[in-house]
Design an enzyme around this catalytic site. Structure first.
Site, PDB file in Angstrom:
ATOM      1  N   ASP A 212       0.836  -1.205   0.000  1.00 20.56           N
ATOM      2  CA  ASP A 212       0.000   0.000   0.000  1.00 20.56           C
ATOM      3  C   ASP A 212       0.876   1.261   0.000  1.00 20.56           C
ATOM      4  O   ASP A 212       1.896   1.314   0.701  1.00 20.56           O
ATOM      5  CB  ASP A 212      -0.868  -0.025   1.265  1.00 20.56           C
ATOM      6  CG  ASP A 212      -1.960   1.018   1.234  1.00 20.56           C
ATOM      7  OD1 ASP A 212      -2.821   0.927   0.359  1.00 20.56           O
ATOM      8  OD2 ASP A 212      -1.936   1.931   2.093  1.00 20.56           O
TER       9      ASP A 212
ATOM     10  N   GLU B 258       2.174  -0.172  -4.787  1.00 20.96           N
ATOM     11  CA  GLU B 258       1.179   0.812  -5.223  1.00 20.96           C
ATOM     12  C   GLU B 258       1.854   2.175  -5.257  1.00 20.96           C
ATOM     13  O   GLU B 258       2.284   2.685  -4.218  1.00 20.96           O
ATOM     14  CB  GLU B 258      -0.003   0.849  -4.254  1.00 20.96           C
ATOM     15  CG  GLU B 258      -1.113   1.738  -4.777  1.00 20.96           C
ATOM     16  CD  GLU B 258      -2.034   2.310  -3.711  1.00 20.96           C
ATOM     17  OE1 GLU B 258      -3.152   2.676  -4.055  1.00 20.96           O
ATOM     18  OE2 GLU B 258      -1.617   2.427  -2.534  1.00 20.96           O
TER      19      GLU B 258
HETATM   20  C1  NOJ Z   1      -4.460   2.933  -1.008  1.00 18.15           C
HETATM   21  C2  NOJ Z   1      -5.583   1.978  -0.815  1.00 18.15           C
HETATM   22  O1  NOJ Z   1      -5.866   1.347  -2.038  1.00 18.15           O
HETATM   23  C3  NOJ Z   1      -6.748   2.766  -0.279  1.00 18.15           C
HETATM   24  O2  NOJ Z   1      -7.934   2.029  -0.270  1.00 18.15           O
HETATM   25  C4  NOJ Z   1      -6.385   3.265   1.087  1.00 18.15           C
HETATM   26  O3  NOJ Z   1      -7.436   4.069   1.586  1.00 18.15           O
HETATM   27  C5  NOJ Z   1      -5.107   4.097   1.046  1.00 18.15           C
HETATM   28  N1  NOJ Z   1      -4.070   3.465   0.265  1.00 18.15           N
HETATM   29  C6  NOJ Z   1      -4.566   4.333   2.425  1.00 18.15           C
HETATM   30  O4  NOJ Z   1      -4.072   3.160   2.993  1.00 18.15           O
END
Ligand code: NOJ
Length: 564
Positions: free
Chosen positions: A223, A290
């Site tokens: 993440d 990500e």
């Molecule tokens: C990216 C995640 O995909 C999202 O759903 C989340 O709210 C944020 N990161 C924070 O962790």
């Protein structure tokens, strides 16, 4: 008869691919199905999906043809960001199940020759995590330096340390009276960022990574890895002419987030993390990050100064790219240039944060089939968000009714302004329950239970049971493409060549080849019939039921096996 034929093919192909699945490079060939567990399948009638529900639907995912599963977080959390705010990294949240069920889930996934990708939220914890409670209690406790604390500016120390904004758009510093200091949050205020300049923090997190590897997970989706380090001198961010963020540049409210995202140090962090997972072999464990940002920059997560880092990073540009053959060609050329072998691109058309893929193409199933064709036949690792195989749309949910923390943070934005945004500000809209059947609650939960979010109103027609029956459905298009991809080496690991001069600007054309065999993929991305020159090969797939050799129907996509 046709269905029997496809089932037979499926079993033959899946058997051969399982034999390969322990190979070191399984992840390069794999296809990933993303599950948002809260909305997938509820087995205990609380209106919220659970791990047992995932176990019960594994056959469905396997029969669709996916080889790996990424599950959004299910560890202990106050659920303010539905699991992306973790209060205990090694406990399963009771909303989703327990450790015994998790163990069975891993066994059941592996028994099917599939892989499990765990969602690892390392950048921040919940403000309810014991680490943060301790860290925020005073300036001199043992964990005082585990988060990013700074004195405020001004005489009274109440002015924020600098101008940084979080990804959500608000100011990225939150005042905490107990320390008379500010802490930094790259996302929402209840998600304080950990301080990875502190060696103890890094060790604690790497041990958590080992904990899950020991439990048998095959890899991690990381993440907001783009936010793991910040500029330590706290330089202000420069202005930007853009109001909203885009998929290739991190700008937010007229600010370019240059100093709190995508720091050089973060790329080094990826190489250290790679060392940790390299301690585990057979099968190889993988890291997918990500990160928003230009491909030329984010590829540094994968290789930095000659060292291996992550195996892949999400390339989000595909989500918002206009449905246009030339634009797709340019995008794919860029992906393949920046992520040339031994790197590999990823192919992402949707996820639990973004407006549903079919809503971006005016609810056109024909266009959705073409997107599936691109995603499953170009070079790269495809990630398919649950429900995309059905063409599930967003459900309109006004900001004020949002359960999503981003919607709550934006609840003062007038709805008409929110509606002008190209992306939903209420992520509930794309997270509604999976549509399994035309039964009550679309078969997601017991008919007497209250699903946690509303069900898509058209569920009587758009659902898994219906689409399984219909050989021309979007779901069966995914199934056929996944089957082909799995069985044809050129499609899952061959080289990729764009045919830029193919006869029409509205046709996207590319070839996949592995030395043994070559395949030509043609997509007519327009509403007009297109004449095509004779192709020296055989059609092995079309998105349409009838196709003539000299023409492509409007929005028809085709795969030809070329004669040698
Ligand atoms: C990216 C995640 O995909 C999202 O759903 C989340 O709210 C944020 N990161 C924070 O962790």
């Amino acid at each position: 008869m046709k269905t029997l034929f496809f089932s037979l093919l499926f079993f033959l192909f899946s058997a051969s691919s399982f034999a390969q699945s322990t190979a070191d490079d399984w992840w390069k060939k794999t296809t990933v199905y993303q599950i948002y567990p809260r909305s997938f399948y509820d087995t205990n009638a609380d209106g919220i999906g659970d791990l047992e529900g995932i176990i019960q639907k594994l056959d469905y995912i396997q029969q669709l043809g996916f080889e790996s599963i990424w599950i959004s977080p299910f560890t202990q959390s106050p659920q303010r960001d539905f699991g992306y705010d973790i209060s205990d990294y090694t406990a399963i949240d009771s909303v989703y199940g327990d450790t015994v069920t998790f163990k069975r889930l891993v066994e059941e996934i592996h028994r099917r020759g599939m892989h499990l990708i765990f969602d690892m939220v390392m950048n921040h914890t919940s403000d309810q995590h014991a680490w943060f409670k301790e860290s925020s209690s005073s300036k001199d406790n043992p964990k005082a330096d585990w988060y990013i604390w700074k004195d405020g500016r001004g005489k009274d120390g109440l002015k924020r340390p600098n101008n940084w904004r979080s990804m959500v758009g608000d100011r990225a510093w939150q005042y905490h009276p107990a320390r008379h200091q500010f802490y930094y949050h790259g996302f929402l205020p209840f998600q304080p960022d950990l301080n990875y300049n502190n060696a103890e923090v890094k060790k604690a997190m790497f041990d958590i990574v080992r904990f899950w590897l020991d439990k048998g997970v095959d890899g991690f989706r990381l993440d907001i890895i783009s936010a793991i380090h910040e500029d330590s001198t706290l330089k202000n961010n420069p202005p930007s002419a853009k109001l909203l963020p885009s998929d290739s540049k991190l700008t937010i409210f007229f600010q370019y987030a240059k100093n709190n995202f995508l720091q050089e140090q973060s790329f080094g962090f990826a190489t250290e993390l790679r060392q940790v997972i390299n301690e585990y072999q057979s099968p190889t464990r993988v890291l997918i990050g990500e990160s928003h940002g230009e491909e030329s920059l984010i590829k540094n997560f994968c290789k930095k100064d000659g060292k291996d880092g992550l195996h892949g990073v999400f390339l989000f540009k595909a989500i918002s790219e206009k449905f246009d053959a030339r634009k797709y060609a340019k995008m794919l050329a860029g992906f393949n240039h920046e992520f040339a072998d031994p790197l590999i691109p990823t192919l992402v058309f949707g996820n639990h944060d973004r407006t549903r893929s079919i809503d971006r193409v005016n609810s056109s199933v024909a266009k959705a089939k073409l997107k599936a064709l691109v995603q499953l036949t170009t070079r790269g690792i495809p990630f398919v968000y649950n429900g995309e195989e059905l063409g599930m749309p967003n459900v309109r949910i006004p900001l004020k009714e949002g359960k999503d923390a981003v919607a709550i943070a934006n609840s003062k934005v007038p709805q008409f302004l929110a509606d002008l945004s190209p992306e939903t500000l209420n992520r509930d809209e794309c997270r509604t329950p999976m549509l399994w059947s035309d039964q009550a609650n679309a078969g997601f939960c017991d008919s007497l239970a209250q699903p946690w979010l509303p069900i898509v109103s058209t569920y009587k027609t758009i659902n898994v049971a219906n689409q399984l029956q219909d050989s021309t459905s979007l779901l069966n298009t995914y199934r056929k493409l996944l089957t082909l991809r799995k069985s044809i080496p050129a499609l899952n690991s061959g080289s990729f060549t764009l045919k830029k001069d193919f006869n029409d600007k509205n046709i996207l054309a590319y070839e996949r080849t592995d030395g043994e065999a070559s395949y030509l993929v043609l997509l007519n991305m327009s509403k007009k019939v297109k004449e095509i020159e004779p192709i020296n090969g055989t059609t092995i797939f079309t998105t349409h039921s009838d196709s003539s050799t000299q023409q492509l129907q409007p929005y028809e996509g085709r795969i030809f096996q070329l004669e040698n």
